[in-house]
Design a protein around this motif. Structure first.
Motif, PDB file in Angstrom:
ATOM      1  N   THR A 165       0.976  -1.146   0.103  1.00  0.00           N
ATOM      2  CA  THR A 165      -0.070  -0.018  -0.084  1.00  0.00           C
ATOM      3  C   THR A 165       1.057   1.251   0.050  1.00  0.00           C
ATOM      4  N   PRO A 166       0.608   2.349  -0.503  1.00  0.00           N
ATOM      5  CA  PRO A 166       1.242   3.434  -0.526  1.00  0.00           C
ATOM      6  C   PRO A 166       1.916   4.051   0.832  1.00  0.00           C
ATOM      7  N   TYR A 210       6.379  14.925  -0.690  1.00  0.00           N
ATOM      8  CA  TYR A 210       6.722  15.560  -1.756  1.00  0.00           C
ATOM      9  C   TYR A 210       5.943  15.343  -3.070  1.00  0.00           C
ATOM     10  N   ARG A 211       5.639  13.943  -2.987  1.00  0.00           N
ATOM     11  CA  ARG A 211       4.869  13.669  -4.197  1.00  0.00           C
ATOM     12  C   ARG A 211       3.938  12.542  -3.704  1.00  0.00           C
ATOM     13  N   CYS A 212       2.954  13.257  -3.186  1.00  0.00           N
ATOM     14  CA  CYS A 212       1.670  12.488  -2.675  1.00  0.00           C
ATOM     15  C   CYS A 212       1.055  11.684  -3.485  1.00  0.00           C
ATOM     16  N   PRO A 213       0.938  10.328  -2.982  1.00  0.00           N
ATOM     17  CA  PRO A 213       0.552   9.170  -3.870  1.00  0.00           C
ATOM     18  C   PRO A 213      -1.006   9.174  -3.978  1.00  0.00           C
ATOM     19  N   LYS A 227       8.384  18.661 -11.213  1.00  0.00           N
ATOM     20  CA  LYS A 227       9.033  17.737 -10.329  1.00  0.00           C
ATOM     21  C   LYS A 227       9.698  16.278 -11.175  1.00  0.00           C
ATOM     22  N   GLU A 228      10.040  16.540 -12.346  1.00  0.00           N
ATOM     23  CA  GLU A 228      10.414  15.500 -13.130  1.00  0.00           C
ATOM     24  C   GLU A 228      11.837  15.087 -12.442  1.00  0.00           C
ATOM     25  N   ARG A 229      11.871  13.586 -12.415  1.00  0.00           N
ATOM     26  CA  ARG A 229      13.057  13.193 -11.637  1.00  0.00           C
ATOM     27  C   ARG A 229      14.379  13.309 -12.404  1.00  0.00           C
TER      28      ARG A 229
END
Ligand SMILES: Cc1ncc(COP(=O)(O)O)c(C=O)c1O
Length: 443
Positions: free
Chosen positions: A180-181, A186-189, A383-385
């Motif tokens: 589960t998430p 920062y990158r809320c699922p 927010k591109e990795r």
């Protein structure tokens, strides 16, 4: 040892020769990010076989908690080695193992009486936790989190959901684990707003996993990293752990905190769960517990450690030399090193935060104590990795004589020995500044 101090191009000739031999005789499954061949270490410094000296912010993957070859730890190891090396705690007794179990009972974030199972590694400690949870609860299923790392043996691997390559070719793993998430603010699922969120990522567990996939009364344990390590040094909000603990309590599920990376003073507290007002039922620890000697422990509430003789054991687990190293390590952590991690860690993190305005690559700076991650992005809006850039920064740090590792797909992790000084932290930040500039120029 004054670090960093480089004498040769990297790798130097002696290092290159050893690496060539390694290539023809050692498993290719290891991931070596750069060509470091250590000859000796002291404190937070590492000298390679060519006489180059590095400042160590990797600590052998967050292991050498008291620094390389701390004299008190070495003394404890030598004294114990001179008495006896092994007798197997599975079949016989020795006082250092009992003493370590007592000391662990004093420091783990579990109230009341505890008992300890001894293993050799983080994966083995988690295997023991899986087995104890199933055995005690008489329930077959486990919950774990996406992005988590719990080890690579077949049971621990079933919990691990970090990088697909770690599972590729090995399936099916142990059945009965549902993922589960995790709280990645920062990158809320689940697209929530971190400022107002009450750990809504756990709604997926409550409303989907525990409704459509598995009945909560069949779940033995929830295994969670208090701060997600390999996944990118993600620090969840307190609400995440509070809501998770309440859920576990509601359904009689054991809460298992994997403190293999986050424990042993690294976050400025002995265990990272102490940052959250939550008490697990089982804690696993390894890595920093014995400053580099192999040791894993699974500590459980006395009432939970209910299995009978023969249910689980290990020939080497809790080896007396490792126990002696752990006792010396915990003494140093309690005495001053956990406090040093808190102090130097906040200085370090402030230095990193000062770089944010200068370097567009920095997306997020996060952590506790000396467990610090910096996530790199190509664009702060999207927010591109910045995956290749992150790898480039790690190489640029190495060329400057600072050892760091990656975490997650695009974060740089700083996990130095807990003896790091403020001034060494400043040196690392200055190198990071230069490395970012170099990579940003090359973009
Ligand atoms: C949180 C966590 N659990 C378990 C492990 C596995 O530990 P080991 O490599 O000692 O088996 C690791 C290793 O990185 C870890 O970070």
């Amino acid at each position: 040892m004054d670090a960093p101090r480089l004498k040769t191009p990297l790798p130097g000739p002696k290092a290159a020769a050893i690496i060539a031999r390694d290539a023809s005789s050692v498993s290719p499954s290891y991931t070596r990010p750069y060509p470091l061949v250590i000859a000796r270490g002291q404190g937070a410094s590492v000298e390679d076989v060519d006489g180059n000296v590095f400042l160590d912010c990797a600590a052998g993957i967050a292991v050498t908690s008291t620094g390389h070859s701390h004299p008190e730890v070495v003394k404890a190891i030598v004294e114990q080695a001179g008495r006896f090396l092994h007798m197997s705690g599975t079949d016989f007794y020795y006082e250092p193992q009992v003493r370590l179990a007592e000391v662990l009972g004093e420091v783990v974030p579990i109230q009341g009486a505890t008992k300890v199972f001894f293993a050799n590694s983080g994966a083995e400690a988690n295997e023991a936790a899986i087995k104890l949870a199933k055995h005690h609860e008489r329930r077959p299923y486990l919950i774990a989190f996406l992005g988590s790392f719990h080890g690579r043996t077949m049971g621990a691997l079933a919990l691990t959901a970090s990088r697909a390559v770690q599972r590729a070719g090995f399936g099916p793993t142990m059945p009965g684990v549902f993922h589960t998430p995790y709280a990645n603010c920062y990158r809320c699922p689940v697209g929530a707003n971190p400022d107002s969120c009450q750990a809504e990522c756990l709604a997926f567990l409550e409303d989907q996993v525990l409704v459509h996939l598995v009945s909560p009364d069949e779940v033995a344990g929830i295994v969670v990293e208090p701060i997600q390590g390999e996944g990118g040094y993600l620090v969840p909000p307190a609400a995440f752990h509070e809501r998770l603990a309440a859920l576990a309590r509601q359904y009689g599920i054991l809460l298992i905190a994997d403190e293999v990376q986050s424990g042993m003073g690294r976050t400025g507290r002995m265990f990272a769960m102490e940052h959250f007002a939550v008490e697990p039922d089982i804690v696993t620890s390894a890595k920093g517990i014995a400053s580099g000697m192999p040791l894993g422990v699974m500590v459980a509430r006395d009432s939970v450690m209910s299995w009978p003789p023969g249910a689980h054991a290990s020939t080497f687990g809790g080896n007396p030399v490792s126990c002696a190293a752990a006792l010396a390590t915990i003494g140093l952590l309690r005495d001053h090193l956990a406090a040093n991690a808190a102090d130097v860690g906040s200085h370090f993190m402030a230095g990193l935060r000062d770089l944010v305005d200068k370097h567009p690559l920095i997306g997020d700076v996060r952590g506790r104590g000396l467990m610090i991650g910096v996530e790199l992005v190509r664009d702060r809006q999207t927010k591109e990795r910045a995956v290749t850039e992150r790898d480039g920064v790690i190489q640029a740090m190495f060329r400057r004589g600072v050892l760091v590792l990656g975490a997650g797909r695009n974060a740089v992790r700083f996990s130095p020995p807990l003896v790091l000084t403020r001034s060494q932290a400043e040196t690392v930040v200055a190198c990071f500044d230069e490395a970012l500039t170099e990579v940003e120029k090359g973009q």
